[in-house]
Design a protein around this motif. Structure first.
Motif, mmCIF file in Angstrom:
data_model
loop_
_atom_site.group_PDB
_atom_site.id
_atom_site.type_symbol
_atom_site.label_atom_id
_atom_site.label_comp_id
_atom_site.label_asym_id
_atom_site.label_seq_id
_atom_site.Cartn_x
_atom_site.Cartn_y
_atom_site.Cartn_z
ATOM 1 N N ASP A 179 11.424 1.051 -0.438
ATOM 2 C CA ASP A 179 11.439 0.189 0.874
ATOM 3 C C ASP A 179 10.420 -0.580 1.190
ATOM 4 O O ASP A 179 10.159 -1.923 1.421
ATOM 5 C CB ASP A 179 12.026 0.754 1.976
ATOM 6 N N GLN A 180 9.146 0.107 1.198
ATOM 7 C CA GLN A 180 8.003 -0.706 1.395
ATOM 8 C C GLN A 180 7.651 -1.507 0.311
ATOM 9 O O GLN A 180 6.988 -2.622 0.668
ATOM 10 C CB GLN A 180 6.768 0.506 1.658
ATOM 11 N N GLN A 181 7.899 -1.055 -1.043
ATOM 12 C CA GLN A 181 7.629 -1.988 -2.171
ATOM 13 C C GLN A 181 8.530 -3.302 -2.009
ATOM 14 O O GLN A 181 7.933 -4.527 -2.332
ATOM 15 C CB GLN A 181 7.948 -1.274 -3.494
ATOM 16 N N ASN A 182 9.885 -3.041 -1.336
ATOM 17 C CA ASN A 182 10.547 -4.277 -1.326
ATOM 18 C C ASN A 182 10.033 -5.029 -0.333
ATOM 19 O O ASN A 182 10.230 -6.384 -0.324
ATOM 20 C CB ASN A 182 12.140 -3.700 -0.929
ATOM 21 N N GLU A 183 9.672 -4.499 0.774
ATOM 22 C CA GLU A 183 9.117 -5.290 1.750
ATOM 23 C C GLU A 183 7.819 -6.206 1.463
ATOM 24 O O GLU A 183 7.647 -7.374 1.772
ATOM 25 C CB GLU A 183 8.552 -4.641 2.995
ATOM 26 N N LEU A 185 7.294 -7.079 -1.729
ATOM 27 C CA LEU A 185 7.682 -8.047 -2.526
ATOM 28 C C LEU A 185 8.419 -9.288 -1.818
ATOM 29 O O LEU A 185 7.959 -10.536 -2.263
ATOM 30 C CB LEU A 185 8.933 -7.606 -3.437
ATOM 31 N N ASP A 186 8.926 -9.118 -0.713
ATOM 32 C CA ASP A 186 9.406 -9.883 0.371
ATOM 33 C C ASP A 186 8.358 -10.800 0.768
ATOM 34 O O ASP A 186 8.487 -12.162 0.838
ATOM 35 C CB ASP A 186 10.263 -9.414 1.375
ATOM 36 N N ASP A 187 7.411 -10.199 1.296
ATOM 37 C CA ASP A 187 6.116 -10.962 1.790
ATOM 38 C C ASP A 187 5.625 -11.974 0.713
ATOM 39 O O ASP A 187 5.100 -12.860 0.911
ATOM 40 C CB ASP A 187 5.132 -10.026 2.375
ATOM 41 N N GLU A 189 7.285 -13.178 -1.845
ATOM 42 C CA GLU A 189 8.120 -14.048 -2.014
ATOM 43 C C GLU A 189 7.870 -15.253 -0.847
ATOM 44 O O GLU A 189 7.752 -16.393 -1.083
ATOM 45 C CB GLU A 189 9.445 -13.568 -2.022
ATOM 46 N N ILE A 190 7.762 -14.780 0.349
ATOM 47 C CA ILE A 190 7.637 -15.793 1.337
ATOM 48 C C ILE A 190 6.190 -16.605 1.316
ATOM 49 O O ILE A 190 6.305 -17.798 1.459
ATOM 50 C CB ILE A 190 7.566 -15.265 2.860
ATOM 51 N N ASP A 193 6.618 -19.323 -1.560
ATOM 52 C CA ASP A 193 7.378 -20.493 -1.179
ATOM 53 C C ASP A 193 6.354 -21.260 -0.297
ATOM 54 O O ASP A 193 6.439 -22.513 -0.547
ATOM 55 C CB ASP A 193 8.587 -19.963 -0.366
#
Length: 249
Positions: A179-183, A185-187, A189-190, A193
């Motif tokens: 879950d932390q790794q996914n967060e 990765l989301d950061d 990605e933001i 962008d």
């Protein structure tokens, strides 16, 4: 939607936990109140173990013959280790069940209870049926030996339960880490962008500057040409007016 293989693995772990609790309860009842234990309980426990073995085999076959092209080698190795851990737990549970069933037979033989019921005994005290193991024991020693065997079984079940809890905690820790790794990765990605948006804005400004620079260059060229024309006209007019070589180019 979660991974189907991992869901199946979790279901097998739940089956093992449930069967472990049933075997432990069976062992405790045999020790404290054997009259309430149903005769078909060992058969039910054995069938549960057979079902677990079948599920583990099916899970293992899905790794060997299933479509694993989308699974990385590291993840495939991790799943194979999980299957081996399940097989180890199943084997340990099988040994515990065998010990519990065998201990029940020995205890019934010791107490003279062959399924007739509490308080009814067909054992002839002083003339017990001896085995190679119990020949050197008297009744008290045999009873103490059976109690020690039951304690060992309880300890084995406790160790198995602790091992399962450790694996559960490890699974939760791995889930939290993912879950932390996914967060993260989301950061990323933001941030990507935002950088892409700034790059597009910069490119648009560069295009505007380029267009403006082209227009300015054209205006400068026109002004220079006008000045040259004016100079040429002025020079040619002076030559005609004064008819003097000094005024001619």
């Amino acid at each position: 939607m979660g991974d189907y293989w991992l869901n199946e693995h979790d279901n097998i772990v739940k089956l093992i936990n449930s069967l472990t609790a049933d075997i432990k309860e069976y062992s405790i009842q045999q020790r404290n109140n054997p009259g309430v234990v149903q005769k078909n309980t060992p058969t039910k426990l054995r069938n549960g173990l057979v079902h677990i073995s079948s599920e583990i085999s099916r899970l293992q076959d899905s790794l060997t013959y299933g479509n694993n092209r989308n699974i990385q080698e590291k993840e495939l190795l991790r799943r194979q280790n999980k299957v081996e851990s399940l097989i180890s737990m199943k084997n340990q549970l099988n040994a515990t069940l065998d010990a519990a069933i065998n201990n029940t037979s020995q205890k019934n033989e010791l107490m003279g209870n062959n399924g007739v019921g509490i308080g009814y005994s067909n054992r002839q005290f002083g003339k017990p049926k001896e085995t190679e193991v119990t020949k050197q024991f008297d009744n008290q020693q045999l009873f103490l030996n059976q109690q020690q065997v039951m304690r060992d079984q309880d300890e084995s079940l406790d160790l198995l339960s602790q091992s399962i809890m450790r694996q559960k905690n490890m699974a939760h820790a791995m889930g939290n880490e993912l879950d932390q790794q996914n967060e993260m990765l989301d950061d990323i990605e933001i941030g990507t962008d935002a950088v892409s948006m700034r790059m597009r804005n910069a490119n648009r400004r560069m295009e505007t500057i380029k267009q403006n620079a082209g227009s300015t260059c054209m205006i400068v060229c026109i002004v220079i040409l006008i000045i040259l024309i004016v100079v040429l006209i002025a020079t040619d007019s002076g030559c005609k007016i004064y008819n003097d070589p000094k005024h001619c180019p």
